[in-house]
Structures are given as C-alpha cells and as structure tokens.
Design a protein around this motif. Structure first.
Motif, mmCIF file in Angstrom:
data_model
loop_
_atom_site.group_PDB
_atom_site.id
_atom_site.type_symbol
_atom_site.label_atom_id
_atom_site.label_comp_id
_atom_site.label_asym_id
_atom_site.label_seq_id
_atom_site.Cartn_x
_atom_site.Cartn_y
_atom_site.Cartn_z
ATOM 1 N N ILE A 1 0.879 -1.176 0.000
ATOM 2 C CA ILE A 1 0.000 0.000 0.000
ATOM 3 C C ILE A 1 0.914 1.222 0.000
ATOM 4 O O ILE A 1 1.618 1.486 0.986
ATOM 5 C CB ILE A 1 -0.908 0.011 1.254
ATOM 6 C CG1 ILE A 1 -1.716 -1.292 1.351
ATOM 7 C CG2 ILE A 1 -1.834 1.228 1.237
ATOM 8 C CD1 ILE A 1 -2.487 -1.458 2.660
ATOM 9 N N GLY A 2 0.953 1.939 -1.122
ATOM 10 C CA GLY A 2 1.824 3.118 -1.202
ATOM 11 C C GLY A 2 1.446 4.126 -0.111
ATOM 12 O O GLY A 2 0.265 4.282 0.218
ATOM 13 N N GLY A 3 2.446 4.788 0.429
ATOM 14 C CA GLY A 3 2.204 5.706 1.549
ATOM 15 C C GLY A 3 1.199 6.793 1.227
ATOM 16 O O GLY A 3 0.462 7.265 2.093
ATOM 17 N N LEU A 4 1.176 7.195 -0.051
ATOM 18 C CA LEU A 4 0.302 8.305 -0.443
ATOM 19 C C LEU A 4 -1.107 7.836 -0.829
ATOM 20 O O LEU A 4 -1.942 8.625 -1.262
ATOM 21 C CB LEU A 4 0.955 9.042 -1.617
ATOM 22 C CG LEU A 4 0.711 10.532 -1.760
ATOM 23 C CD1 LEU A 4 1.128 11.294 -0.504
ATOM 24 C CD2 LEU A 4 1.477 11.073 -2.956
ATOM 25 N N THR A 5 -1.351 6.545 -0.688
ATOM 26 C CA THR A 5 -2.694 6.003 -0.971
ATOM 27 C C THR A 5 -3.697 6.653 -0.024
ATOM 28 O O THR A 5 -3.466 6.725 1.183
ATOM 29 C CB THR A 5 -2.676 4.468 -0.754
ATOM 30 O OG1 THR A 5 -1.649 3.923 -1.574
ATOM 31 C CG2 THR A 5 -4.006 3.834 -1.085
ATOM 32 N N THR A 6 -4.797 7.139 -0.574
ATOM 33 C CA THR A 6 -5.807 7.761 0.294
ATOM 34 C C THR A 6 -6.746 6.678 0.825
ATOM 35 O O THR A 6 -6.803 5.565 0.297
ATOM 36 C CB THR A 6 -6.651 8.801 -0.476
ATOM 37 O OG1 THR A 6 -7.398 8.099 -1.480
ATOM 38 C CG2 THR A 6 -5.788 9.875 -1.121
ATOM 39 N N ALA B 1 -6.983 12.352 2.767
ATOM 40 C CA ALA B 1 -6.121 11.825 3.827
ATOM 41 C C ALA B 1 -5.433 10.538 3.397
ATOM 42 O O ALA B 1 -6.052 9.677 2.764
ATOM 43 C CB ALA B 1 -6.959 11.569 5.069
ATOM 44 N N THR B 2 -4.170 10.401 3.753
ATOM 45 C CA THR B 2 -3.389 9.248 3.303
ATOM 46 C C THR B 2 -3.130 8.258 4.445
ATOM 47 O O THR B 2 -3.176 8.609 5.624
ATOM 48 C CB THR B 2 -2.032 9.710 2.736
ATOM 49 O OG1 THR B 2 -1.275 10.329 3.786
ATOM 50 C CG2 THR B 2 -2.206 10.689 1.588
ATOM 51 N N VAL B 3 -2.812 7.043 4.026
ATOM 52 C CA VAL B 3 -2.497 5.990 5.002
ATOM 53 C C VAL B 3 -1.228 6.378 5.774
ATOM 54 O O VAL B 3 -1.183 6.327 7.003
ATOM 55 C CB VAL B 3 -2.315 4.635 4.271
ATOM 56 C CG1 VAL B 3 -1.843 3.566 5.222
ATOM 57 C CG2 VAL B 3 -3.623 4.234 3.597
ATOM 58 N N ALA B 4 -0.183 6.831 5.050
ATOM 59 C CA ALA B 4 1.078 7.186 5.734
ATOM 60 C C ALA B 4 0.876 8.341 6.701
ATOM 61 O O ALA B 4 1.462 8.358 7.790
ATOM 62 C CB ALA B 4 2.145 7.538 4.700
ATOM 63 N N LEU C 1 -0.407 7.104 9.961
ATOM 64 C CA LEU C 1 0.592 6.375 10.761
ATOM 65 C C LEU C 1 1.660 7.329 11.299
ATOM 66 O O LEU C 1 2.071 7.222 12.457
ATOM 67 C CB LEU C 1 1.247 5.271 9.924
ATOM 68 C CG LEU C 1 0.288 4.240 9.296
ATOM 69 C CD1 LEU C 1 1.077 3.150 8.588
ATOM 70 C CD2 LEU C 1 -0.631 3.622 10.355
ATOM 71 N N CYS C 2 2.107 8.279 10.459
ATOM 72 C CA CYS C 2 3.193 9.176 10.893
ATOM 73 C C CYS C 2 2.709 10.200 11.908
ATOM 74 O O CYS C 2 3.493 10.674 12.733
ATOM 75 C CB CYS C 2 3.809 9.886 9.681
ATOM 76 S SG CYS C 2 4.683 8.738 8.614
ATOM 77 N N ASN C 3 1.453 10.542 11.871
ATOM 78 C CA ASN C 3 0.898 11.466 12.869
ATOM 79 C C ASN C 3 0.857 10.788 14.245
ATOM 80 O O ASN C 3 0.919 11.443 15.273
ATOM 81 C CB ASN C 3 -0.504 11.891 12.432
ATOM 82 C CG ASN C 3 -1.048 13.027 13.252
ATOM 83 O OD1 ASN C 3 -0.395 14.054 13.397
ATOM 84 N ND2 ASN C 3 -2.219 12.855 13.845
ATOM 85 N N ILE D 1 10.832 9.311 4.219
ATOM 86 C CA ILE D 1 9.422 9.345 3.813
ATOM 87 C C ILE D 1 8.869 7.928 3.977
ATOM 88 O O ILE D 1 9.533 6.953 3.601
ATOM 89 C CB ILE D 1 9.305 9.800 2.341
ATOM 90 C CG1 ILE D 1 9.654 11.298 2.250
ATOM 91 C CG2 ILE D 1 7.915 9.532 1.776
ATOM 92 C CD1 ILE D 1 9.589 11.872 0.850
ATOM 93 N N LEU D 2 7.695 7.836 4.573
ATOM 94 C CA LEU D 2 7.051 6.514 4.655
ATOM 95 C C LEU D 2 6.502 6.216 3.254
ATOM 96 O O LEU D 2 5.504 6.803 2.833
ATOM 97 C CB LEU D 2 5.939 6.512 5.712
ATOM 98 C CG LEU D 2 5.474 5.133 6.198
ATOM 99 C CD1 LEU D 2 4.722 5.240 7.513
ATOM 100 C CD2 LEU D 2 4.674 4.370 5.180
#
Ligand SMILES: Cc1cc2nc3c(=O)[nH]c(=O)nc-3n(C[C@H](O)[C@H](O)[C@H](O)COP(=O)(O)OP(=O)(O)OC[C@H]3O[C@@H](n4cnc5c(N)ncnc54)[C@H](O)[C@@H]3O)c2cc1C
Length: 293
Positions: free
Chosen positions: A78-83, A115-118, A121-123, A171-172
């Motif tokens: 799942i790419g980090g920028l996947t919404t 909003a993205t998956v990464a 997680l990073c927040n 970058i995640l």
C-alpha cells in the motif's frame, strides 16, 4: 525539478513551499536541508492552527509512484500516499475487510479523499483508526531516504503518543501487509460519542483464521485509543488458538485479557468506561469474524 511555488517571510522567519515530482527528488530535498512533510494536510493544517510552518514545507502529494495498491509475491504493498478512498475502492481479499471498515470510519468522504495511510501512521495519534487493523495484519512500514530503504514492523515504528521511529530525512513510502492471512475473516469496530465524524473512544480490529476442523488456527486482536499506541492482545490471541471458531467465542474473552491497555480519563470517556467498552468491542469483533466464516 521541485517547484518553489510559494516563498514568504513572516516575523523574520522565512519559509518555503516545495512540491517535488519524484520520490528521489523529495528525499534528496529532505536530506539536504530538512523540512516538514505535507501529504493530504488533514492532520498537518489543524496542528498548525493559526501559525505559519516553522520550517520549509515539502508537499509530497504529487509523488504518484507511492500512491496505489499492488500485490507482490509475499505482500500487499500500500503506497504511503494512498488515500483512504483509494483503499476503500481497491479490490482486496477479505483479510482486509477490517482495514476497509476503518477507512470508511475516517472523518467524512471529503477527508477520506485527501487523507493518506502514511499520514495517519506518521501522525501517530493514539486514536488513529488505521493503526489497529494494520497491527492485526502484522503490517510493516517501508521508509525511504536519500541513503536507501529500510523496513520496520508497524508495532515498532509507533513509539508512543505522536512519536515514531521515522528519521528526519525519511518518507514513509509504503505499508507492506504479509499475504499469509489475506483470506482470514476480519472485523473492525469503532466506538465514538456519535456515529459519524468522531474521534474514537475505543476501536478494535480482529483477524481470525480457522483450520479445516473449524478451530481457531491463528487470531490477531488490536485495540486503539486505550493506550499511547494501539496494542495487540497477545495473551488473548494465544488463549483463543484451538477453540471452536463459532458463535459464542466472545465468551472466552475475560477482562484480564485487556490488562496491557492503559486507558486514560479525558473529555471523551473515563478510563473505566474505555476498559468496559473495549471488552465488549473485542467480544463483538471476534463474533463478527466467526459469523462471517
Ligand atoms: C475533520 C477531520 C476528521 C478526521 N477524522 C479522523 C478519524 O475519524 N479517524 C482518524 O484516524 N483520523 C481522522 N482524522 C485525521 C486525518 O485525516 C488522518 O490521520 C489522515 O490519514 C492523515 O493523512 P494526511 O495525508 O492528511 O496527513 P498530513 O496531515 O499531510 O500529515 C500528517 C503527519 O504525517 C506526516 N506525513 C504525512 N505523510 C508522510 C509520509 N509519507 N512520510 C512521512 N511523514 C508523513 C506529516 O509530516 C505530518 O506530521 C481527521 C481529520 C480531520 C481534519
């Protein structure tokens, strides 16, 4: 080339907005002189309030190469920028039902579209809805920097309330979900003070695989919003293995199974209520898994 779309000076503190087009460019910008990463902005902007960013902003939202979902031999990537909307629409095996259910609970459709998956997680909020289902799926994160790539289990990456093991230049780039339990039953339940657009009081994800004899072969249960980071209930998971995977399984969950949680009293609920509610949610999530076999 990264475009400096906007430069400004505010009370003497200059900041710059940069929008790289490739992952290589983004990590080289981050590695050379740092900056804050901006993805969907749905946590980033509310955290700023009425302040301006303290350092330059690297907007990674144009990095198409880290958006989207693909199936590899061992993992679903799942790419980090996947919404969250991308994830909801993706055809994924039933082991991902819990993750999809969590995605549908994140904010509103407008939020899910940005909003993205990464970012979730990073927040590293204790109430991040994406975390329990990904913990239950044994997910790993892939971190990319100018120096290369490394992988970490998500459970290790999340180091505390708003704390991760991400280094400044990283970058995640992806979340990697092992395919081992992709055909397992899974469920996600979220309790908030109202039905929609709400921060969780507690949420639970469960992934359960039964063997040919109809007994629990493997089960993963994670609870969020009840400790600084969401927790897997390993003792419960061990106790459930071998039990019949059929309705009534929830009765095997005892309050002691949730003792690793450390809920707090806050404006949303008391610690006692959170414990009580989590016990019920864990039981219901397991029932949902065996009910859907
Ligand atoms: C109205 C509203 C409702 C919401 N409801 C929910 C909800 O119900 N449940 C829930 O869990 N969340 C909710 N959120 C929070 C938010 O939408 C999610 O956490 C979201 O997934 C964050 O993603 P983003 O792309 O917007 O992150 P951003 O805001 O762009 O970034 C968040 C943080 O992560 C960092 N970051 C982002 N991407 C990367 C990356 N690839 N690599 C490294 N660092 C990165 C940023 O620097 C920043 O520190 C809500 C937010 C709003 C405004």
């Amino acid at each position: 080339m990264a475009q400096a779309l906007f430069g400004a000076s505010f009370r003497g503190a200059g900041f710059l907005y940069l929008k790289p087009k490739t992952l290589d460019e983004a990590v080289s910008l981050l590695g050379s002189s740092g900056g804050q990463i901006l993805a969907g902005g749905t946590d980033f902007y509310p955290a700023l309030g009425d302040r301006l960013p303290a350092s330059r902003v690297i907007d990674i939202s144009a990095l198409g190469e880290i958006r989207g979902i693909s199936t590899e031999s061992e993992h679903v990537r799942i790419g980090g920028l996947t919404t969250w909307s991308d994830l909801i629409r993706a055809p994924l095996p039933r082991g991902f039902d819990a993750l999809k259910a969590a995605a549908r609970e994140i904010g509103s459709l407008q939020i899910q579209n940005r909003a993205t998956v990464a970012g979730n997680l990073c927040n590293a909020s204790p109430a991040a809805d994406g975390v329990p289902p990904l913990l239950a799926l044994d997910a790993e994160v892939e971190l990319t920097s100018a120096a290369g790539r490394r992988r970490l289990p998500l459970a290790q990456f999340l180091a505390g309330n708003r704390k991760t093991l991400r280094c400044a230049g990283e970058i995640l780039s992806a979340v990697l979900v092992p395919r081992r339990m992709e055909q397992a039953a899974s469920a996600f339940l979220k309790l908030g003070a109202r039905r929609y657009l709400v921060i969780s009081i507690s949420m639970v994800a469960a992934v359960l695989e039964a063997d040919a004899a109809g007994r629990v072969a493997e089960v993963h249960v994670a609870v969020g919003s009840c400790s600084a980071t969401a927790q897997r209930l390993h003792e419960l998971e061990n106790d459930l293995v071998g039990l019949p995977a059929k309705p009534g399984i929830g009765a095997s969950v005892r309050a002691e199974h949730l003792r690793s949680l450390s809920p707090i009293d806050d404006v949303r609920a008391t610690a006692d209520y959170r414990r009580d509610a989590s016990l019920t949610l864990v039981r219901r999530a397991l029932e949902a898994c065996v009910g859907s076999r």
